[in-house]
Design a protein around this motif. Structure first.
Motif, PDB file in Angstrom:
ATOM      1  N   ILE A   1       0.872  -1.168   0.000  1.00  0.00           N
ATOM      2  CA  ILE A   1       0.000   0.000   0.000  1.00  0.00           C
ATOM      3  C   ILE A   1       0.911   1.221   0.000  1.00  0.00           C
ATOM      4  N   ARG A   2       0.865   1.946  -1.083  1.00  0.00           N
ATOM      5  CA  ARG A   2       1.752   3.097  -1.222  1.00  0.00           C
ATOM      6  C   ARG A   2       1.073   4.340  -0.662  1.00  0.00           C
ATOM      7  N   LEU A   3       1.839   5.110   0.060  1.00  0.00           N
ATOM      8  CA  LEU A   3       1.329   6.329   0.680  1.00  0.00           C
ATOM      9  C   LEU A   3       2.036   7.540   0.079  1.00  0.00           C
ATOM     10  N   THR A   4       1.313   8.639   0.054  1.00  0.00           N
ATOM     11  CA  THR A   4       1.919   9.934  -0.262  1.00  0.00           C
ATOM     12  C   THR A   4       1.356  10.953   0.720  1.00  0.00           C
ATOM     13  N   VAL A   5       2.039  12.072   0.851  1.00  0.00           N
ATOM     14  CA  VAL A   5       1.624  13.087   1.800  1.00  0.00           C
ATOM     15  C   VAL A   5       1.746  14.458   1.155  1.00  0.00           C
ATOM     16  N   SER A   6       0.787  15.306   1.418  1.00  0.00           N
ATOM     17  CA  SER A   6       0.830  16.707   1.001  1.00  0.00           C
ATOM     18  C   SER A   6       1.147  17.553   2.232  1.00  0.00           C
ATOM     19  N   ILE A   7       1.965  18.578   2.022  1.00  0.00           N
ATOM     20  CA  ILE A   7       2.472  19.356   3.151  1.00  0.00           C
ATOM     21  C   ILE A   7       2.342  20.843   2.865  1.00  0.00           C
ATOM     22  N   GLY A   8       1.858  21.568   3.870  1.00  0.00           N
ATOM     23  CA  GLY A   8       1.853  23.024   3.823  1.00  0.00           C
ATOM     24  C   GLY A   8       2.824  23.572   4.848  1.00  0.00           C
ATOM     25  N   ILE A   9       3.574  24.603   4.460  1.00  0.00           N
ATOM     26  CA  ILE A   9       4.639  25.139   5.311  1.00  0.00           C
ATOM     27  C   ILE A   9       4.395  26.618   5.552  1.00  0.00           C
ATOM     28  N   ALA A  10       4.536  27.035   6.783  1.00  0.00           N
ATOM     29  CA  ALA A  10       4.416  28.452   7.129  1.00  0.00           C
ATOM     30  C   ALA A  10       5.418  28.776   8.214  1.00  0.00           C
ATOM     31  N   SER A  11       5.947  29.992   8.168  1.00  0.00           N
ATOM     32  CA  SER A  11       6.882  30.430   9.201  1.00  0.00           C
ATOM     33  C   SER A  11       6.186  31.416  10.123  1.00  0.00           C
ATOM     34  N   ALA A  12       6.709  31.535  11.322  1.00  0.00           N
ATOM     35  CA  ALA A  12       6.125  32.434  12.316  1.00  0.00           C
ATOM     36  C   ALA A  12       6.797  33.799  12.237  1.00  0.00           C
ATOM     37  N   GLY A  13       5.981  34.846  12.262  1.00  0.00           N
ATOM     38  CA  GLY A  13       6.493  36.205  12.286  1.00  0.00           C
ATOM     39  C   GLY A  13       6.124  36.898  13.576  1.00  0.00           C
ATOM     40  N   GLN A  14       6.703  38.057  13.802  1.00  0.00           N
ATOM     41  CA  GLN A  14       6.428  38.806  15.019  1.00  0.00           C
ATOM     42  C   GLN A  14       4.925  39.067  15.154  1.00  0.00           C
ATOM     43  N   GLY A  15       4.404  38.767  16.327  1.00  0.00           N
ATOM     44  CA  GLY A  15       2.985  38.975  16.584  1.00  0.00           C
ATOM     45  C   GLY A  15       2.109  37.802  16.209  1.00  0.00           C
ATOM     46  N   ASP A  16       2.685  36.776  15.583  1.00  0.00           N
ATOM     47  CA  ASP A  16       1.898  35.611  15.179  1.00  0.00           C
ATOM     48  C   ASP A  16       1.533  34.756  16.385  1.00  0.00           C
ATOM     49  N   THR A  17       0.343  34.192  16.347  1.00  0.00           N
ATOM     50  CA  THR A  17      -0.043  33.149  17.285  1.00  0.00           C
ATOM     51  C   THR A  17       0.055  31.807  16.575  1.00  0.00           C
ATOM     52  N   MET A  18      -0.071  30.741  17.349  1.00  0.00           N
ATOM     53  CA  MET A  18      -0.065  29.407  16.766  1.00  0.00           C
ATOM     54  C   MET A  18      -1.191  29.259  15.750  1.00  0.00           C
ATOM     55  N   THR A  19      -2.343  29.846  16.043  1.00  0.00           N
ATOM     56  CA  THR A  19      -3.479  29.750  15.130  1.00  0.00           C
ATOM     57  C   THR A  19      -3.176  30.445  13.815  1.00  0.00           C
ATOM     58  N   ASP A  20      -2.541  31.627  13.860  1.00  0.00           N
ATOM     59  CA  ASP A  20      -2.191  32.342  12.635  1.00  0.00           C
ATOM     60  C   ASP A  20      -1.310  31.493  11.734  1.00  0.00           C
ATOM     61  N   VAL A  21      -0.296  30.889  12.317  1.00  0.00           N
ATOM     62  CA  VAL A  21       0.642  30.091  11.530  1.00  0.00           C
ATOM     63  C   VAL A  21      -0.058  28.843  10.981  1.00  0.00           C
ATOM     64  N   MET A  22      -0.903  28.221  11.787  1.00  0.00           N
ATOM     65  CA  MET A  22      -1.606  27.026  11.330  1.00  0.00           C
ATOM     66  C   MET A  22      -2.555  27.351  10.176  1.00  0.00           C
ATOM     67  N   VAL A  23      -3.210  28.517  10.213  1.00  0.00           N
ATOM     68  CA  VAL A  23      -4.110  28.895   9.119  1.00  0.00           C
ATOM     69  C   VAL A  23      -3.334  29.058   7.822  1.00  0.00           C
TER      70      VAL A  23
END
Length: 414
Positions: free
Chosen positions: A336-358
């Motif tokens: 069973i072959r798997l693949t994964v899609s990935i989104g990447i974001a960096s944190a900036g000044q004033g960012d919360t965890m929610t901001d980066v996750m969005v």
């Protein structure tokens, strides 16, 4: 007959049900500690009764029970600290017995050498109790301290036997110079208080172990071993705050297994669970301690990378995608072959965890829209309320597309 030992006996009997209850929680050493507590209570009762002239022979039986209690305590510590062998306990117990017998034979029970030996035993008892109460579970992570506690318990046990056999309660009640009073008080404390306080420390130590195990169970996803959603987000928020306070970069990766629902539909939920565990193991191996890995929900996972730029995070994401692609599951009759899609974001000044996750979620949707099995870096725009709604809609759309778009990967596997 002195009734002071009765107070120690009562305290031991009160702690015995607690120690017995620890057996139900599978606490290592609980059975041995409970046996030691009960045996100590019997020993102290026999020694107390032996003060009656007609019951003198009970003293020898009491000393035998006390020796057995000391052995139970050593066995309990060995099991609790997961020591690999009895070597440290046997060597320390043998050395303490040999020294005690040699000093008694050469100098007698009231000599300066005997007092020095007893003082060493009392110091060992204080060390053991202090280690349990002050260090508690931290002692389990230090092999040297674990063995030192076993050695200290053995030396203290031999000293306790010597005090019980050669220094009866009448000696403790003597008055005189300050040094003599202090010495008698130390002996009384060793005889009357050491074992009850020791078992109280054992109960608190086991309690700490249970709390730590419970926290670990709550913080970890049972299926994959990754951090649970709440623990992951809490820890990620702290890591982002720490990095931004030090003006260090931080990045977030949102990972989603492609066509996971089709794996469940085609191969069964057992295969789906195996896929999640397989995937989590691959990611953990690729991270090698470089980031914090958690399961956000379903087939979505997250990684917080401290001191990583977007470029460094992208290289790691590509490594994870490549390894997942090249490592199929082979336990269900066909790979069973798997693949994964990935989104990447960096944190900036004033960012919360929610901001980066969005931002990472929107980047992940872009990876899905571009054909899956790829990585995408998010833009630098701050998410507003509409972006949050769009990110939520994107997650729902990905779930719907998993059913509407048949994965070529699974067709090839069939």
């Amino acid at each position: 007959m002195s009734f002071l030992p009765a107070l120690s006996i009562i305290s031991l009997l009160l702690m015995l049900p607690v120690l017995l209850s620890l057996r139900k929680s599978s606490t290592p050493g609980a059975a041995e500690f409970a046996s030691g507590c009960a045996t100590t209570a019997v020993a102290m009762a026999l020694v107390m009764l032996s003060e009656v002239s007609s019951l003198r022979p009970l003293a020898l039986v009491g000393y035998a029970f006390l020796a057995g209690a000391c052995l139970f305590v050593l066995a309990g510590f060995r099991a609790f600290f997961a020591l690999p062998s009895w070597r440290s306990a046997i060597l320390s117990l043998g050395a303490a017995l040999a020294a005690t017998i040699s000093v008694l034979a050469a100098s007698g029970p009231e000599s300066v050498a005997t007092r020095a030996l007893i003082a060493l035993g009392i110091a060992a008892a204080v060390f053991v109790i202090a280690s349990i109460f002050v260090l508690r579970l931290r002692t389990a992570s230090d092999p040297t301290i674990r063995r030192a506690i076993v050695v200290g318990a053995a030396v203290a046990g031999v000293t306790l036997l010597h005090i019980a056999a050669h220094l009866p309660a009448a000696t403790v009640n003597q008055t005189g110079p300050f040094a003599q009073v202090a010495w008698n008080f130390a002996l009384a404390a060793m005889w009357l208080l050491y074992m009850p306080i020791l078992f109280l420390g054992v109960i608190l130590m086991a309690h700490d172990r249970l709390i730590a195990d419970l926290k670990t169970t709550i913080a970890r996803d049972e299926l994959t071993g990754a951090l649970s959603r709440r623990a992951f987000i809490d820890l990620g928020e702290r890591l982002f705050v720490s990095c931004l306070a030090r003006t260090r970069p931080a990045a977030f990766l949102l990972l989603d297994l492609d066509y996971f629902k089709q794996i469940n539909d085609r191969y069964g939920h057992a295969a789906g669970d195996a896929a999640l565990g397989h995937f989590a193991g691959i990611v953990a191996a690729c991270l090698a301690g470089r980031g914090t890995f958690g399961r956000i929900g379903g087939e979505e996972f997250g990684i917080v990378l401290s001191d990583h730029t977007e470029g460094e995070a992208f290289l790691l994401a590509e490594e994870i995608g490549r390894t997942v692609r090249d490592t199929p599951i082979g336990r269900f009759g066909q790979p069973i072959r798997l693949t994964v899609s990935i989104g990447i974001a960096s944190a900036g000044q004033g960012d919360t965890m929610t901001d980066v996750m969005v931002r990472a979620d929107m980047a992940l949707y872009a990876s899905k829209a571009d054909g899956r099995d790829r990585c995408t870096i998010a833009g630098r725009l701050q998410p507003d309320a509409s972006a949050r709604v769009l990110a939520a809609a994107a997650a729902q759309l990905r779930a719907a597309e998993d059913y509407s778009r048949a994965p070529q990967l699974l067709r090839d596997a069939g």
